[in-house]
Each structure stands twice: as C-alpha cells, then as structure tokens.
Design a protein around this motif. Structure first.
Motif, PDB file in Angstrom:
ATOM      1  N   GLU A  25       0.696  -1.067  -0.021  1.00  0.00           N
ATOM      2  CA  GLU A  25       0.281  -0.099   0.096  1.00  0.00           C
ATOM      3  C   GLU A  25       0.674   1.563   0.158  1.00  0.00           C
ATOM      4  OE1 GLU A  25      -4.100  -1.729   2.592  1.00  0.00           O
ATOM      5  OE2 GLU A  25      -2.287  -1.110   3.567  1.00  0.00           O
ATOM      6  N   ASP A  26       0.234   2.878  -0.512  1.00  0.00           N
ATOM      7  CA  ASP A  26       1.258   3.492  -0.709  1.00  0.00           C
ATOM      8  C   ASP A  26       0.392   5.011  -0.802  1.00  0.00           C
ATOM      9  OD1 ASP A  26       3.329   4.959  -0.877  1.00  0.00           O
ATOM     10  OD2 ASP A  26       3.362   5.216  -3.079  1.00  0.00           O
ATOM     11  N   ILE A  27       0.693   5.856  -0.046  1.00  0.00           N
ATOM     12  CA  ILE A  27      -0.155   6.818   0.244  1.00  0.00           C
ATOM     13  C   ILE A  27      -1.856   6.225   1.365  1.00  0.00           C
ATOM     14  CG2 ILE A  27      -1.629   9.040  -0.718  1.00  0.00           C
ATOM     15  CD1 ILE A  27       1.823   8.752  -0.730  1.00  0.00           C
ATOM     16  N   MET A  28      -2.986   5.743   0.135  1.00  0.00           N
ATOM     17  CA  MET A  28      -3.946   5.105   0.939  1.00  0.00           C
ATOM     18  C   MET A  28      -3.957   3.766   0.869  1.00  0.00           C
ATOM     19  SD  MET A  28      -7.008   7.277  -1.424  1.00  0.00           S
ATOM     20  CE  MET A  28      -5.813   7.026  -3.012  1.00  0.00           C
ATOM     21  N   CYS A  29      -4.751   3.244   2.158  1.00  0.00           N
ATOM     22  CA  CYS A  29      -4.461   1.607   1.907  1.00  0.00           C
ATOM     23  C   CYS A  29      -5.880   1.375   0.881  1.00  0.00           C
ATOM     24  CB  CYS A  29      -5.689   1.477   3.313  1.00  0.00           C
ATOM     25  SG  CYS A  29      -7.486   2.558   3.619  1.00  0.00           S
ATOM     26  N   LEU A  30      -5.723  -0.070   0.845  1.00  0.00           N
ATOM     27  CA  LEU A  30      -6.775  -0.906  -0.549  1.00  0.00           C
ATOM     28  C   LEU A  30      -8.188   0.104  -0.140  1.00  0.00           C
ATOM     29  CD1 LEU A  30      -4.871  -4.519  -0.535  1.00  0.00           C
ATOM     30  CD2 LEU A  30      -4.923  -2.446  -2.351  1.00  0.00           C
ATOM     31  N   GLU A  31      -8.725  -0.222   0.791  1.00  0.00           N
ATOM     32  CA  GLU A  31     -10.151  -0.255   1.198  1.00  0.00           C
ATOM     33  C   GLU A  31     -10.723   1.330   0.368  1.00  0.00           C
ATOM     34  OE1 GLU A  31     -13.735   0.229   4.476  1.00  0.00           O
ATOM     35  OE2 GLU A  31     -11.705  -0.361   5.321  1.00  0.00           O
ATOM     36  N   CYS A  32     -10.174   2.793   1.086  1.00  0.00           N
ATOM     37  CA  CYS A  32      -9.726   4.140   0.548  1.00  0.00           C
ATOM     38  C   CYS A  32      -9.472   3.871  -0.854  1.00  0.00           C
ATOM     39  CB  CYS A  32      -8.874   4.890   1.955  1.00  0.00           C
ATOM     40  SG  CYS A  32      -9.128   5.195   3.571  1.00  0.00           S
ATOM     41  N   SER A  33      -8.979   3.392  -1.533  1.00  0.00           N
ATOM     42  CA  SER A  33      -8.678   3.835  -3.206  1.00  0.00           C
ATOM     43  C   SER A  33      -9.543   3.268  -3.382  1.00  0.00           C
ATOM     44  CB  SER A  33      -7.002   3.068  -2.648  1.00  0.00           C
ATOM     45  OG  SER A  33      -6.581   3.233  -4.135  1.00  0.00           O
ATOM     46  N   TYR A  34     -10.598   1.808  -2.498  1.00  0.00           N
ATOM     47  CA  TYR A  34     -11.197   1.247  -3.465  1.00  0.00           C
ATOM     48  C   TYR A  34     -12.540   2.539  -3.701  1.00  0.00           C
ATOM     49  CZ  TYR A  34     -15.435  -1.456  -4.472  1.00  0.00           C
ATOM     50  OH  TYR A  34     -16.086  -2.204  -5.458  1.00  0.00           O
ATOM     51  N   LYS A  35     -12.586   3.035  -2.504  1.00  0.00           N
ATOM     52  CA  LYS A  35     -13.641   4.038  -2.643  1.00  0.00           C
ATOM     53  C   LYS A  35     -13.451   5.410  -3.237  1.00  0.00           C
ATOM     54  CE  LYS A  35     -15.486   0.982   1.463  1.00  0.00           C
ATOM     55  NZ  LYS A  35     -15.553   1.835   2.932  1.00  0.00           N
ATOM     56  N   LEU A  36     -12.247   5.521  -3.687  1.00  0.00           N
ATOM     57  CA  LEU A  36     -11.933   6.302  -3.649  1.00  0.00           C
ATOM     58  C   LEU A  36     -13.032   7.480  -5.170  1.00  0.00           C
ATOM     59  CD1 LEU A  36     -10.006   9.431  -4.396  1.00  0.00           C
ATOM     60  CD2 LEU A  36      -8.596   8.215  -5.549  1.00  0.00           C
ATOM     61  N   PRO A  37     -13.795   8.418  -4.563  1.00  0.00           N
ATOM     62  CA  PRO A  37     -14.913   9.160  -5.539  1.00  0.00           C
ATOM     63  C   PRO A  37     -14.325   9.068  -6.786  1.00  0.00           C
ATOM     64  CG  PRO A  37     -14.402  10.588  -4.251  1.00  0.00           C
ATOM     65  CD  PRO A  37     -13.386   9.477  -3.856  1.00  0.00           C
ATOM     66  N   ARG A  38     -13.623   8.294  -8.360  1.00  0.00           N
ATOM     67  CA  ARG A  38     -12.608   8.648  -9.207  1.00  0.00           C
ATOM     68  C   ARG A  38     -14.200   9.191  -9.709  1.00  0.00           C
ATOM     69  NH1 ARG A  38     -10.536   4.696  -7.045  1.00  0.00           N
ATOM     70  NH2 ARG A  38      -8.865   3.932  -7.627  1.00  0.00           N
ATOM     71  N   CYS A  39     -13.362   9.963 -11.358  1.00  0.00           N
ATOM     72  CA  CYS A  39     -14.448  11.239 -12.640  1.00  0.00           C
ATOM     73  C   CYS A  39     -14.988   9.760 -13.356  1.00  0.00           C
ATOM     74  CB  CYS A  39     -13.896  11.752 -12.214  1.00  0.00           C
ATOM     75  SG  CYS A  39     -13.721  13.184 -11.415  1.00  0.00           S
ATOM     76  N   ARG A  40     -13.898   8.740 -13.890  1.00  0.00           N
ATOM     77  CA  ARG A  40     -14.507   8.398 -15.346  1.00  0.00           C
ATOM     78  C   ARG A  40     -14.449   8.813 -16.392  1.00  0.00           C
ATOM     79  NH1 ARG A  40     -13.369   3.456 -12.131  1.00  0.00           N
ATOM     80  NH2 ARG A  40     -13.746   2.781  -9.978  1.00  0.00           N
ATOM     81  N   ILE A  41     -14.265  10.244 -16.543  1.00  0.00           N
ATOM     82  CA  ILE A  41     -14.376  10.994 -17.652  1.00  0.00           C
ATOM     83  C   ILE A  41     -14.004  10.658 -18.849  1.00  0.00           C
ATOM     84  CG2 ILE A  41     -15.951  12.564 -16.006  1.00  0.00           C
ATOM     85  CD1 ILE A  41     -13.762  14.697 -16.356  1.00  0.00           C
ATOM     86  N   HIS A  42     -12.635  10.073 -18.930  1.00  0.00           N
ATOM     87  CA  HIS A  42     -12.136  10.817 -19.306  1.00  0.00           C
ATOM     88  C   HIS A  42     -11.900  10.274 -20.699  1.00  0.00           C
ATOM     89  CE1 HIS A  42     -10.295   6.864 -18.244  1.00  0.00           C
ATOM     90  NE2 HIS A  42     -10.148   6.820 -18.551  1.00  0.00           N
TER      91      HIS A  42
END
Length: 244
Positions: free
Chosen positions: A41-58
């Motif tokens: 893990e780096d910067i974020m734990c796996l749970e927080c990385s999974y829950k990151l509110p991604r935009c997915r607009i690219h």
C-alpha cells in the motif's frame, strides 16, 4: 534557464531524500483514514483507494471539464481523477501535498491515475506535459510547485517530457474562497508562454491539481492558444469539484 532547472532538480532530490528518511522513522499511514499501511500500500490503504470517488470522464468527448472551458479555448481531451468535495476526507490528499510540505503524495496519485487511463489511449499523440505555473515569490514561500510534482508522476508512467514554457507574470491571491467570477478575474492575464516557437504544432497536456470553476487552467490554455495557435491542447487534473 538551465541553472533554474538544475536548482529545481536538486531541490526535488533533497526533498525526496528527506521524505524517505521521514517514512523510515515514522510508520506510514493512510492519508485518508489514518490507518497504518501494510506492504504493497502507498498513500492510501486498499479500502480507501477502492472507495476513491473516481470521475471516470476521460473517455467522454464532451465531459464536465470541456463544458466549463467552453467558449474560451478549444480542448481536445480532458481528465480528472476524483471528485473533490470539501467535506470529504479525500481532500486531505490535495491539502497535505499542497500546503503541508508533502508533494510526494501528488506525484504518487498522478502516477496511479496515469496507469489507470493509459490503456484507454488518453496519452496517445500527446507530445509534452505542461504544469500550471506558479509565481516565483509564491513558489519560494511554499518551497515547491505542486503541479510540477503532478507532471513528474505522469512522466514516471508515460515517459513524456515536461515542458516549463508557462510563466506566471504576476502573483495572485489564493482562489480557495473566491466566487466563480472572482476566480476568473483573479486568473485572467496571469500567464504567458516562453519560447512559443518550441511548441508549434505540438499536442500539449496542461495539468493542475484541482479544477473548480476552471479559471486557472483556462487562463493557462488561453495563453498557450494565443501564443501558439497551431498547438493542440488537452487538460488533466487530480481533483474536480462538482458545481451546483
């Protein structure tokens, strides 16, 4: 110019060494929830990385960022990593990197984002990455320009060169507490392009840490478009606010 780039590289390396020493002495924790990170893990734990509110607009041809910059300057591609909501614990990712002396966070986030969108062809045909410029006095006070580290993170994955052709010709107050109109006025005519001939015909990716109204990044893109009409422009940010 070469001397300034050398000073920047030396400063970045010293800062990286200092951060590595700090990481070795203090257990790494998730920047979002504060739990101790485990191996891998780096910067974020796996749970927080999974829950990151991604935009997915690219992959959208006319997404939210295009709409905010409409009628100002033609933009080809636009991407943002996650929705930046002030009450959300995820804001600490940007705030710690920007104001608390931890630009490594932005570099790692940028690299992660690049790895996610690279397979979709977002970086194809792009010739260089251009970070939003920061006025010399502001950079001196802060010690770094966070968008420079964002560009480094993207370059780590894409191997694209970083172009430092933007210059902030005047300082401006922080945009954080300004209205949309105040942001536009504050950012207008702030930037100019150095050595525009070196950018002729190139596809430039302009990058910033957060897009709110789009005033800052639009001002940068307008300066590029005016100085280099033949250039193609795309934009990328880590955070993207959702306007009411």
């Amino acid at each position: 110019m070469e001397l300034l780039n050398l000073i920047r590289r030396v400063g970045d390396e010293l800062r990286r060494i200092g951060q590595d020493l700090a990481d070795a002495l203090v257990p790494a924790v998730c920047e979002v929830c504060g739990t101790k990170l485990i191996e891998g893990e780096d910067i974020m734990c796996l749970e927080c990385s999974y829950k990151l509110p991604r935009c997915r607009i690219h992959t959208d041809d006319f997404n939210t960022i295009h709409q905010r910059m409409l009628r100002h300057v033609p933009i080809e591609r636009a991407a943002a990593y996650f929705y930046y909501v002030r009450q959300s614990p995820y804001t600490s990712l940007i705030l710690s990197a920007k104001y608390r002396g931890r630009p490594r966070i932005i570099r790692r986030l940028a690299a992660s984002f690049a790895m996610e969108i690279k397979p979709d062809g977002f970086f194809e045909s792009i010739d260089c990455i251009m970070p939003v410029a920061m006025h010399t006095l502001k950079r001196f006070r802060r010690g770094y320009n966070q968008t420079h580290h964002l560009a480094l993170g993207l370059a780590d994955v894409t191997n694209l060169p970083i172009a430092y052709n933007l210059k902030a010709i005047r300082g401006h107050a922080t945009q954080t507490r300004k209205s949309a109109m105040e942001r536009w006025i504050n950012a207008r005519t702030t930037y100019r392009v150095k050595n525009p001939e070196s950018l002729a015909g190139k596809h430039i990716l302009v990058v910033d840490d957060v897009i709110t109204t789009g005033a800052t990044i639009t001002s940068c893109c307008e300066a590029i478009h005016k100085a280099v009409p033949s250039a193609r422009i795309s934009v990328l940010s880590l955070g993207l606010t959702q306007l009411a």
